[in-house]
Design a protein around this motif. Structure first.
Motif, PDB file in Angstrom:
ATOM      1  N   HIS A   1       0.709  -1.080   0.058  1.00  0.00           N
ATOM      2  CA  HIS A   1       0.053   0.015   0.086  1.00  0.00           C
ATOM      3  C   HIS A   1       0.853   1.230  -0.020  1.00  0.00           C
ATOM      4  CE1 HIS A   1      -4.051   1.962   1.118  1.00  0.00           C
ATOM      5  NE2 HIS A   1      -3.142   3.125   1.024  1.00  0.00           N
TER       6      HIS A   1
ATOM      7  N   HIS B   1       1.673   5.218  -2.273  1.00  0.00           N
ATOM      8  CA  HIS B   1       0.752   6.227  -2.862  1.00  0.00           C
ATOM      9  C   HIS B   1       2.260   6.862  -3.741  1.00  0.00           C
ATOM     10  CE1 HIS B   1      -3.099   6.380  -1.429  1.00  0.00           C
ATOM     11  NE2 HIS B   1      -2.591   5.917  -0.282  1.00  0.00           N
TER      12      HIS B   1
ATOM     13  N   HIS C   1      -9.901   1.934   0.374  1.00  0.00           N
ATOM     14  CA  HIS C   1      -9.613   2.763   1.647  1.00  0.00           C
ATOM     15  C   HIS C   1     -10.776   2.748   2.584  1.00  0.00           C
ATOM     16  CE1 HIS C   1      -6.014   4.089  -0.720  1.00  0.00           C
ATOM     17  NE2 HIS C   1      -5.424   4.715   0.426  1.00  0.00           N
TER      18      HIS C   1
ATOM     19  N   HIS D   1      -6.719  -0.111   5.549  1.00  0.00           N
ATOM     20  CA  HIS D   1      -6.661   0.591   6.977  1.00  0.00           C
ATOM     21  C   HIS D   1      -7.786  -0.193   7.953  1.00  0.00           C
ATOM     22  CE1 HIS D   1      -4.143   3.463   5.577  1.00  0.00           C
ATOM     23  NE2 HIS D   1      -4.859   3.874   4.551  1.00  0.00           N
TER      24      HIS D   1
ATOM     25  N   ASP E   1       1.879   3.254   3.325  1.00  0.00           N
ATOM     26  CA  ASP E   1       0.752   4.312   3.008  1.00  0.00           C
ATOM     27  C   ASP E   1       1.473   5.576   2.409  1.00  0.00           C
ATOM     28  OD1 ASP E   1      -1.912   5.377   2.551  1.00  0.00           O
ATOM     29  OD2 ASP E   1      -2.039   5.768   4.589  1.00  0.00           O
TER      30      ASP E   1
HETATM   31 ZN   LIG Z   1      -3.656   5.030   1.292  1.00  0.00          ZN
END
Ligand SMILES: [Zn+2]
Length: 398
Positions: free
Chosen positions: A57, A59, A210, A242, A296
């Protein structure tokens, strides 16, 4: 020139010292197996050999890594950070291709050999983030494998035109349909879930949503996700990222959700967040739920934190879940490698003959020490090619 690599004096999963022979990008032998003439020989110096770490995960499109220190001043709510980020993307000039390349090089140096990255799709940036990360994926394909999730960060139905952009992203070859907070962001839970599962059905792709929603609101959204997974025959193809609602102390609320997640093989991604309620990883694993982990966002407009190190992530998961016994910390480490590989459907993953030669060598006595000390990776190998040594990547970042 030989395409063989022999790593001597190395301990797979902290076991007994042996050698690993790699030929044509695959593990050809563990112990025994004479090196073909011309093979490169590397002394593993008694390090632990792990399979490549899996960053499940990220970005990649919006890290600020290498752009100088960013002073964080966004407001406390999720929507404050979303709007702050959309504005800063323009004023800071966050180039998705350049920034994703920087994070990919960083991740590879830390021993990750696979990344699942959510990439923003919205009516301002359009598909520029997707195109940028796709360019990075092509450029670094010998160094790391990247799977892309089309991610409606700013909402799906609240911003008309986003569904159509998501549809185009999937037609371009994006692998996974993303989603976000059906109640709290889109304020139309049924509509949101119908749209993302509709896109998944149309393109034959998995879903990774998410879900930051807490408590009963999050549980309600999760029930909708479970219902769609069941109704559409998507068991094993859905991940909830999450899932803070699973950290609610109310067992009457949480336990039925955990059982349904296990039954429909819906995976959970956790970062082991220090500041939020978090899925109880040991209870989830014991009940049969597949878990993966990720950094993340790292050093982005959301927060100043993050290092892209999945061994350090295993430590964070251990800390968040009060894991102290070695076998429990090993469980956190397993989530950061094999769990991610399961979620991403990686064939040929692992430390066995015939598997892809994706390896991270770590100087530590035990797996638990590897997680808690997370020293620089001695060596990182991707499909038989050395991509980092002594914590340093062999390819320069832009
Ligand atoms: Zn994320």
């Amino acid at each position: 020139m030989s395409d063989s690599l022999l790593i001597t004096n190395v301990r797979p999963m902290a076991g007994a010292a042996t050698s690993i022979l790699v030929t044509a990008g695959r593990i050809a032998a563990i112990g025994g197996g004479a090196a073909p003439s011309g093979a490169t020989v590397i002394d593993g110096a008694n390090a632990i050999a792990l399979p490549g770490l899996v960053e499940a995960h990220a970005h990649l499109d919006k890290t600020l890594w290498g752009m100088g220190w960013h002073r964080h001043q966004a407001g406390p709510r999720l929507i404050d950070k979303i709007e702050n980020e959309r504005a800063l993307k323009k004023t800071l000039g966050i180039d998705p291709a350049r920034q994703s390349a920087r994070q990919v090089v960083l991740s590879a140096a830390k021993g990750s050999t696979h990344i699942r990255s959510h990439v923003d799709v919205d009516t301002e940036i359009g598909l520029a983030g997707i195109e940028g990360v796709m360019a990075t994926r092509a450029r670094y394909k010998d160094m790391i494998d990247i799977e892309i999730v089309a991610f409606p960060q700013s909402g799906l139905l609240v911003r008309p035109g986003t569904v159509e952009l998501m549809d185009r992203a999937l037609a371009m070859g994006v692998e996974v349909v993303g989603g976000i907070d059906p109640c709290a962001i889109d304020r139309d839970p049924k509509g949101h879930v119908d749209q993302i599962f509709g896109l998944a059905q149309k393109h034959g792709r998995p879903v990774d949503i998410h879900l930051h929603e807490p408590g009963e609101m999050g549980a309600f959204s999760m029930e909708l996700i479970i219902e769609r997974t069941q109704a559409l025959g998507m068991a094993g193809k859905v991940t909830v990222s999450h899932a803070f609602c699973l950290g609610t102390p109310d067992r009457d609320l949480v336990d039925p959700l955990i059982d349904a997640l296990a039954k429909w093989r819906i995976a959970i991604m956790t970062t082991g967040p220090a500041s939020r309620s978090a899925p109880p990883v040991k209870r989830l694993v014991e009940r049969g739920v597949v878990l993966c982990a990720g950094s993340d966002g790292i050093r982005d407009t959301w927060s100043p934190y993050g290092s892209a190190d999945m061994l350090e992530r295993a430590m964070f998961i251990g800390l968040r879940n009060n894991l102290r016994r070695d076998d429990d910390v090993e469980l956190a480490l397993d989530i950061c490698c094999r769990g991610g590989a399961t979620v991403m459907g990686l064939r040929n993953y692992g430390l066995a003959v015939g598997c892809d030669a994706d390896l991270a060598l770590v100087d530590a006595e035990s797996l638990t020490e590897a997680a808690v000390a997370h020293p620089p990776r001695r060596l990182v190998v991707k499909r038989g090619r050395v991509v980092a040594r002594g914590g340093k990547p062999l390819v320069a970042a832009p």
